[in-house]
Design an enzyme around this catalytic site. Structure first.
Site, PDB file in Angstrom:
ATOM      1  N   CYS A 101       8.234  68.458 127.978  1.00 34.31           N
ATOM      2  CA  CYS A 101       7.830  67.054 128.034  1.00 34.31           C
ATOM      3  C   CYS A 101       6.601  66.946 128.938  1.00 34.31           C
ATOM      4  CB  CYS A 101       8.988  66.211 128.561  1.00 34.31           C
ATOM      5  SG  CYS A 101       8.611  64.456 128.667  1.00 34.31           S
ATOM      6  N   CYS A 121       1.494  54.831 135.361  1.00 33.53           N
ATOM      7  CA  CYS A 121       1.306  54.158 134.071  1.00 33.53           C
ATOM      8  C   CYS A 121       1.015  52.688 134.324  1.00 33.53           C
ATOM      9  CB  CYS A 121       2.555  54.299 133.209  1.00 33.53           C
ATOM     10  SG  CYS A 121       2.360  53.607 131.542  1.00 33.53           S
ATOM     11  N   CYS A 137       6.536  48.519 131.593  1.00 32.76           N
ATOM     12  CA  CYS A 137       7.823  48.268 130.940  1.00 32.76           C
ATOM     13  C   CYS A 137       8.866  48.069 132.046  1.00 32.76           C
ATOM     14  CB  CYS A 137       8.201  49.442 130.047  1.00 32.76           C
ATOM     15  SG  CYS A 137       6.955  49.769 128.798  1.00 32.76           S
ATOM     16  N   CYS A 167      14.515  60.661 130.457  1.00 29.91           N
ATOM     17  CA  CYS A 167      13.542  59.670 129.987  1.00 29.91           C
ATOM     18  C   CYS A 167      13.413  58.511 130.953  1.00 29.91           C
ATOM     19  CB  CYS A 167      13.968  59.077 128.656  1.00 29.91           C
ATOM     20  SG  CYS A 167      14.119  60.268 127.362  1.00 29.91           S
TER      21      CYS A 167
HETATM   22  N1  SAH Z   1       4.485  55.841 127.625  1.00 28.73           N
HETATM   23  C1  SAH Z   1       4.999  56.348 126.411  1.00 28.73           C
HETATM   24  C2  SAH Z   1       5.604  57.717 126.563  1.00 28.73           C
HETATM   25  C3  SAH Z   1       6.444  57.970 127.801  1.00 28.73           C
HETATM   26  S1  SAH Z   1       7.953  57.102 127.936  1.00 28.73           S
HETATM   27  C4  SAH Z   1       6.009  55.393 125.817  1.00 28.73           C
HETATM   28  O1  SAH Z   1       6.421  54.476 126.500  1.00 28.73           O
HETATM   29  O2  SAH Z   1       6.338  55.543 124.650  1.00 28.73           O
HETATM   30  C5  SAH Z   1       9.029  58.002 126.839  1.00 28.73           C
HETATM   31  C6  SAH Z   1      10.246  57.198 126.379  1.00 28.73           C
HETATM   32  O3  SAH Z   1      11.156  56.953 127.469  1.00 28.73           O
HETATM   33  C7  SAH Z   1       9.889  55.829 125.822  1.00 28.73           C
HETATM   34  O4  SAH Z   1      10.453  55.671 124.546  1.00 28.73           O
HETATM   35  C8  SAH Z   1      10.515  54.858 126.800  1.00 28.73           C
HETATM   36  O5  SAH Z   1      10.896  53.677 126.150  1.00 28.73           O
HETATM   37  C9  SAH Z   1      11.686  55.650 127.331  1.00 28.73           C
HETATM   38  N2  SAH Z   1      12.191  55.193 128.619  1.00 28.73           N
HETATM   39  C10 SAH Z   1      11.480  54.651 129.631  1.00 28.73           C
HETATM   40  N3  SAH Z   1      12.298  54.383 130.674  1.00 28.73           N
HETATM   41  C11 SAH Z   1      13.543  54.755 130.312  1.00 28.73           C
HETATM   42  C12 SAH Z   1      14.806  54.770 130.973  1.00 28.73           C
HETATM   43  N4  SAH Z   1      14.937  54.337 132.219  1.00 28.73           N
HETATM   44  N5  SAH Z   1      15.877  55.252 130.308  1.00 28.73           N
HETATM   45  C13 SAH Z   1      15.735  55.740 129.050  1.00 28.73           C
HETATM   46  N6  SAH Z   1      14.571  55.777 128.384  1.00 28.73           N
HETATM   47  C14 SAH Z   1      13.483  55.289 129.003  1.00 28.73           C
HETATM   48 FE1  SF4 Z   2       4.495  53.520 130.695  1.00 25.29          FE
HETATM   49 FE2  SF4 Z   2       6.289  51.913 129.483  1.00 25.29          FE
HETATM   50 FE3  SF4 Z   2       6.047  54.466 128.720  1.00 25.29          FE
HETATM   51 FE4  SF4 Z   2       7.119  53.848 131.141  1.00 25.29          FE
HETATM   52  S1  SF4 Z   2       7.964  53.374 129.102  1.00 25.29           S
HETATM   53  S2  SF4 Z   2       5.617  55.463 130.714  1.00 25.29           S
HETATM   54  S3  SF4 Z   2       5.861  52.040 131.703  1.00 25.29           S
HETATM   55  S4  SF4 Z   2       4.479  52.861 128.556  1.00 25.29           S
END
Ligand code: SAH
Ligand code: SF4
Length: 365
Positions: A121, A128, A132, A355
């Site tokens: 990964c 970032c 989110c 994740c």
């Molecule tokens: N920034 C990109 C890639 C990194 S995040 C994106 O957001 O797609 C990779 C994945 O982890 C994303 O699908 C995101 O929704 C998820 N994710 C983020 N925080 C999380 C958490 N606390 N628990 C589970 N999944 C999470």
């Molecule tokens: Fe950035 Fe949202 Fe992906 Fe977290 S889940 S890395 S805040 S885009």
């Protein structure tokens, strides 16, 4: 730098450009870590390169955290500044089960091989900017973009640590670490090109995940199939209202705009788009949400699958992990609606490698 750029550097020193290929071979394939070690070059030339200040800019794995499930989380530091990102190694045993590995077995550097295939990964930014609400990385804010070399370098450093043999071992890459790859588009894609063309990994074994950056998806749709990874979209909510709450970026690029952009990607035979869906206890994990997600995915008309991820906790993040029952009910409901659905097993939760948990939790020494 790729072969051509390396060729330019050597050309500027009065050397034939084909020496660029020797250097690329050495640093990307043989994974040589210093100029001195590039022995196909004459000794005098290596001296000269060093005098001119050239280095093999390989990032270091300055700290290693090992999970009971065999997952390793690395704190990665490049030579540029003190900032660090995180990269994760997720081995799978031959049964596709790594849950029974002991920490000790998993920890030995270059030691006995306890994996049959693995997923790395990869991070694309330090922190970032996307904010989110459920993600720990968001708390860092954006500190800076990674360069193409830093993106590819993370992978090379991890391949090296585990003695991975390209073309023989099965290794997948997911660009799902820290950062939003499509807000660092040029460096991200240049990193992918280095990994495909110089390191020799297949783009069909790579997946990039985006929170739904529409201009990025539109550019991605133009990339040739030979270098384009597979695409995953972080959907994470059943409708725009909930999505805007948990992912404020949705106000800028709502679900339909994202889906429209995805429709522009010319998928390869049997390729599917992944919708990632984080189950937030009480917020996105209800049966009515599953029905909405099924309708939404069908309505896209895309060959798609859904990856469910139970939310992984992090300090100061105000959500809760869904019950096992809620996760199972959700999965079944999607399946019953004919939507291909997978449950992503959390990896390395005990070391904050799962994740959404990647955050610089310690300073590099
Ligand atoms: N920034 C990109 C890639 C990194 S995040 C994106 O957001 O797609 C990779 C994945 O982890 C994303 O699908 C995101 O929704 C998820 N994710 C983020 N925080 C999380 C958490 N606390 N628990 C589970 N999944 C999470
Ligand atoms: Fe950035 Fe949202 Fe992906 Fe977290 S889940 S890395 S805040 S885009």
């Amino acid at each position: 730098m790729n072969v051509a750029e390396l060729g330019e550097v050597l050309g500027s020193l009065g050397e034939p450009k084909w020496r660029g290929k020797q250097v690329a071979e050495a640093i990307y394939r043989q994974r040589i870590v210093d100029v001195e070690g590039i022995t196909p070059l004459p000794k005098a030339l290596r001296e000269k390169l060093r005098e001119e200040g050239w280095q093999v800019g390989r990032p270091s794995l300055v700290q290693v955290f090992t999970s009971v499930d065999g997952t390793e989380r690395y704190l990665v530091q490049g030579p540029a500044d003190g900032l660090t990102v995180e990269t994760v190694w997720m081995p799978e045993g031959d049964e596709g089960e790594a849950g029974d590995t002991t920490g000790e077995e998993a920890g030995g550097e270059g030691g006995g091989r306890n994996w049959d295939r693995a997923t790395i990964c990869v991070s694309s930014q330090v922190g970032c900017a996307v904010n989110c609400q459920f993600c720990l990385t968001a708390k860092l804010g954006l500190q800076r973009n990674l360069t193409a070399g830093e993106i590819a370098g993370q992978v090379v450093a991890v391949l090296d640590r585990h003695g991975v043999e390209i073309g023989k071992d099965r290794v997948n890459l997911v660009f799902m670490g820290m950062g939003e790859p499509f807000l660092n588009y040029d460096n991200f894609m240049q990193g992918v090109r280095l990994l495909v063309e110089e390191v020799g990994l297949s783009p069909q074994r790579m997946t990039v995940s985006t929170s739904g950056i529409v201009p990025g998806i539109e550019r991605f749709a133009q990339e040739p199939a030979e270098i384009r990874p597979k695409l995953a979209i972080s959907l994470n909510a059943p409708n725009d209202q909930v999505r805007s709450e948990v992912m404020p970026i949705n106000r800028k690029w709502p679900i339909e705009a994202v889906v429209d952009a995805v429709r522009g990607v010319k998928l390869r035979a049997r390729e599917r788009v992944t919708f990632e869906y984080v189950l937030l206890g009480g917020v996105t994990d209800q049966p009515k949400h599953a029905a909405e997600v099924a309708r939404l995915v069908r309505r896209t008309g895309l060959p798609a699958k859904v990856n469910l991820i139970a939310w992984n906790p992090g300090p100061g993040v105000p959500y809760s992990t869904p019950s096992e029952d809620a996760v199972e009910t959700f999965r079944r409901a999607l399946g019953a609606e004919g939507v291909p659905v997978y449950l992503r097993r959390p990896r390395g939760r005990d070391i904050y490698a799962a994740c959404g948990q990647l955050k610089r939790t310690v300073e590099a020494p």
